[in-house]
Design a protein around this motif. Sequence first.
Motif, PDB file in Angstrom:
ATOM      1  N   ASP A  41     -14.041  -3.686 -53.296  1.00  0.00           N
ATOM      2  CA  ASP A  41     -13.008  -4.480 -52.625  1.00  0.00           C
ATOM      3  C   ASP A  41     -12.694  -5.663 -53.537  1.00  0.00           C
ATOM      4  N   ALA A  42     -11.481  -5.706 -54.105  1.00  0.00           N
ATOM      5  CA  ALA A  42     -11.161  -6.754 -55.075  1.00  0.00           C
ATOM      6  C   ALA A  42      -9.694  -7.137 -54.947  1.00  0.00           C
ATOM      7  N   VAL A  43      -9.373  -8.342 -55.432  1.00  0.00           N
ATOM      8  CA  VAL A  43      -7.987  -8.793 -55.507  1.00  0.00           C
ATOM      9  C   VAL A  43      -7.622  -9.004 -56.966  1.00  0.00           C
ATOM     10  N   GLY A  44      -6.348  -8.807 -57.270  1.00  0.00           N
ATOM     11  CA  GLY A  44      -5.863  -8.961 -58.633  1.00  0.00           C
ATOM     12  C   GLY A  44      -4.371  -8.693 -58.653  1.00  0.00           C
ATOM     13  N   TYR A  45      -3.905  -8.194 -59.795  1.00  0.00           N
ATOM     14  CA  TYR A  45      -2.475  -7.946 -59.943  1.00  0.00           C
ATOM     15  C   TYR A  45      -2.223  -6.469 -60.247  1.00  0.00           C
ATOM     16  N   ALA A  46      -1.123  -5.967 -59.701  1.00  0.00           N
ATOM     17  CA  ALA A  46      -0.719  -4.576 -59.923  1.00  0.00           C
ATOM     18  C   ALA A  46       0.550  -4.559 -60.759  1.00  0.00           C
ATOM     19  N   GLY A  47       0.618  -3.582 -61.676  1.00  0.00           N
ATOM     20  CA  GLY A  47       1.838  -3.325 -62.420  1.00  0.00           C
ATOM     21  C   GLY A  47       2.340  -1.935 -62.109  1.00  0.00           C
ATOM     22  N   VAL A  48       3.414  -1.538 -62.754  1.00  0.00           N
ATOM     23  CA  VAL A  48       3.999  -0.214 -62.542  1.00  0.00           C
ATOM     24  C   VAL A  48       3.934   0.555 -63.851  1.00  0.00           C
ATOM     25  N   ALA A  49       3.352   1.764 -63.806  1.00  0.00           N
ATOM     26  CA  ALA A  49       3.262   2.633 -64.980  1.00  0.00           C
ATOM     27  C   ALA A  49       4.381   3.652 -64.914  1.00  0.00           C
ATOM     28  N   ALA A  50       5.414   3.483 -65.731  1.00  0.00           N
ATOM     29  CA  ALA A  50       6.591   4.351 -65.659  1.00  0.00           C
ATOM     30  C   ALA A  50       6.283   5.795 -66.018  1.00  0.00           C
ATOM     31  N   ASP A  51       5.210   6.035 -66.799  1.00  0.00           N
ATOM     32  CA  ASP A  51       4.892   7.393 -67.251  1.00  0.00           C
ATOM     33  C   ASP A  51       3.803   8.048 -66.415  1.00  0.00           C
ATOM     34  N   ALA A  52       3.584   7.562 -65.158  1.00  0.00           N
ATOM     35  CA  ALA A  52       2.465   8.047 -64.349  1.00  0.00           C
ATOM     36  C   ALA A  52       2.801   9.303 -63.542  1.00  0.00           C
ATOM     37  N   GLY A  53       3.990   9.848 -63.638  1.00  0.00           N
ATOM     38  CA  GLY A  53       4.324  11.054 -62.883  1.00  0.00           C
ATOM     39  C   GLY A  53       4.926  10.733 -61.533  1.00  0.00           C
ATOM     40  N   ALA A  54       5.046  11.791 -60.684  1.00  0.00           N
ATOM     41  CA  ALA A  54       5.783  11.652 -59.428  1.00  0.00           C
ATOM     42  C   ALA A  54       4.910  11.351 -58.222  1.00  0.00           C
ATOM     43  N   GLY A  55       3.595  11.462 -58.315  1.00  0.00           N
ATOM     44  CA  GLY A  55       2.733  11.280 -57.156  1.00  0.00           C
ATOM     45  C   GLY A  55       2.475   9.828 -56.816  1.00  0.00           C
ATOM     46  N   VAL A  56       1.843   9.626 -55.632  1.00  0.00           N
ATOM     47  CA  VAL A  56       1.441   8.276 -55.203  1.00  0.00           C
ATOM     48  C   VAL A  56       0.032   8.053 -55.747  1.00  0.00           C
ATOM     49  N   SER A  57      -0.051   7.491 -56.961  1.00  0.00           N
ATOM     50  CA  SER A  57      -1.323   7.403 -57.660  1.00  0.00           C
ATOM     51  C   SER A  57      -1.439   6.060 -58.367  1.00  0.00           C
ATOM     52  N   SER A  58      -2.619   5.835 -58.965  1.00  0.00           N
ATOM     53  CA  SER A  58      -2.841   4.593 -59.704  1.00  0.00           C
ATOM     54  C   SER A  58      -3.889   4.820 -60.773  1.00  0.00           C
ATOM     55  N   SER A  59      -4.006   3.844 -61.660  1.00  0.00           N
ATOM     56  CA  SER A  59      -5.089   3.816 -62.635  1.00  0.00           C
ATOM     57  C   SER A  59      -6.083   2.750 -62.222  1.00  0.00           C
ATOM     58  N   HIS A  60      -7.329   2.907 -62.668  1.00  0.00           N
ATOM     59  CA  HIS A  60      -8.371   1.896 -62.435  1.00  0.00           C
ATOM     60  C   HIS A  60      -9.401   2.026 -63.532  1.00  0.00           C
ATOM     61  N   ARG A  61      -9.988   0.901 -63.921  1.00  0.00           N
ATOM     62  CA  ARG A  61     -10.880   0.917 -65.080  1.00  0.00           C
ATOM     63  C   ARG A  61     -12.275   1.461 -64.775  1.00  0.00           C
ATOM     64  N   THR A  62     -12.764   1.371 -63.524  1.00  0.00           N
ATOM     65  CA  THR A  62     -14.163   1.749 -63.269  1.00  0.00           C
ATOM     66  C   THR A  62     -14.382   2.704 -62.105  1.00  0.00           C
ATOM     67  N   LEU A  63     -13.445   2.844 -61.172  1.00  0.00           N
ATOM     68  CA  LEU A  63     -13.677   3.720 -60.021  1.00  0.00           C
ATOM     69  C   LEU A  63     -13.693   5.184 -60.447  1.00  0.00           C
ATOM     70  N   PRO A  64     -14.394   6.054 -59.689  1.00  0.00           N
ATOM     71  CA  PRO A  64     -14.433   7.480 -60.041  1.00  0.00           C
ATOM     72  C   PRO A  64     -13.040   8.097 -60.030  1.00  0.00           C
ATOM     73  N   LEU A  65     -12.883   9.159 -60.829  1.00  0.00           N
ATOM     74  CA  LEU A  65     -11.636   9.923 -60.875  1.00  0.00           C
ATOM     75  C   LEU A  65     -11.899  11.322 -60.341  1.00  0.00           C
TER      76      LEU A  65
END
Length: 262
Positions: A23-47
Amino acid sequence: MVLGPTYTVEGVSHTPADVMNYDAVGYAGVAADAGAGVSSSHRTLPLPSYVEVTSLDSGKTILVRVERRGPMTNARLVDLSPAAAAQLGLTGGKAPVRVRRVNPPEQERALLRMGQAAPARMDTPQSLLGVLRRKLDGPGLPAPQPAATPVPVPTPTPSTAPVAKPAPKGKIPRIAPEAPPAVERITPPPAMPANALVVQVGAFGDRARADAVAKRSGGQVSKAGSVWRVRMGPFASQAEAQAALAKAKAAGYSEARIQRAN
């Protein structure tokens, strides 16, 4: 589920880990090349894993599937796909968010795997948004307002200060009786519709403590016997009440529970 080795971003090491209560707070950006799904990137959470992303500007909360490593900058906590950013109402740049790992039902996981959006969560109350915003330390938030300049209070001079007259000898000066203590007025809570549901955040023996919890949780205070109850709602459906219960527990009120309003 994939974790992967430790890696470095801008001189900072990040070690992927399976943290269930992330559970953390921070800033979100938009990745234009991330495809069509409702998804995100994260540095440490499982994939893959699943998180609720809350806009700290609007309070809107959506369910997102974590599918990629990133962002490759420490200035942002996550990068959302264009579809996720659109569902959350982000138009570009970076925006303050809360990211909380959750365990959604299989039906919602399946929707995200197919590139579709899961139903939006209940909006986060402004009282909780204020607490979350204070955890951020960076640009993009309202600047603190300057403190008000104190107004000096004039000190009476000897020539203008009133002089008390001594009481005549042999007489006891009369002392005005003290005013009776003010009676605390309790505003009754609004009437609850029949069969409505509420989330009881807690019950307290001290009114001041109940008021403080109500302010943080967005609930209302009502008296029941010798205790003060803090309740959120009312809610017309079980789904709305469950969403409010999840938010109360995420805010630290582990004893919160759903009850009938009447």
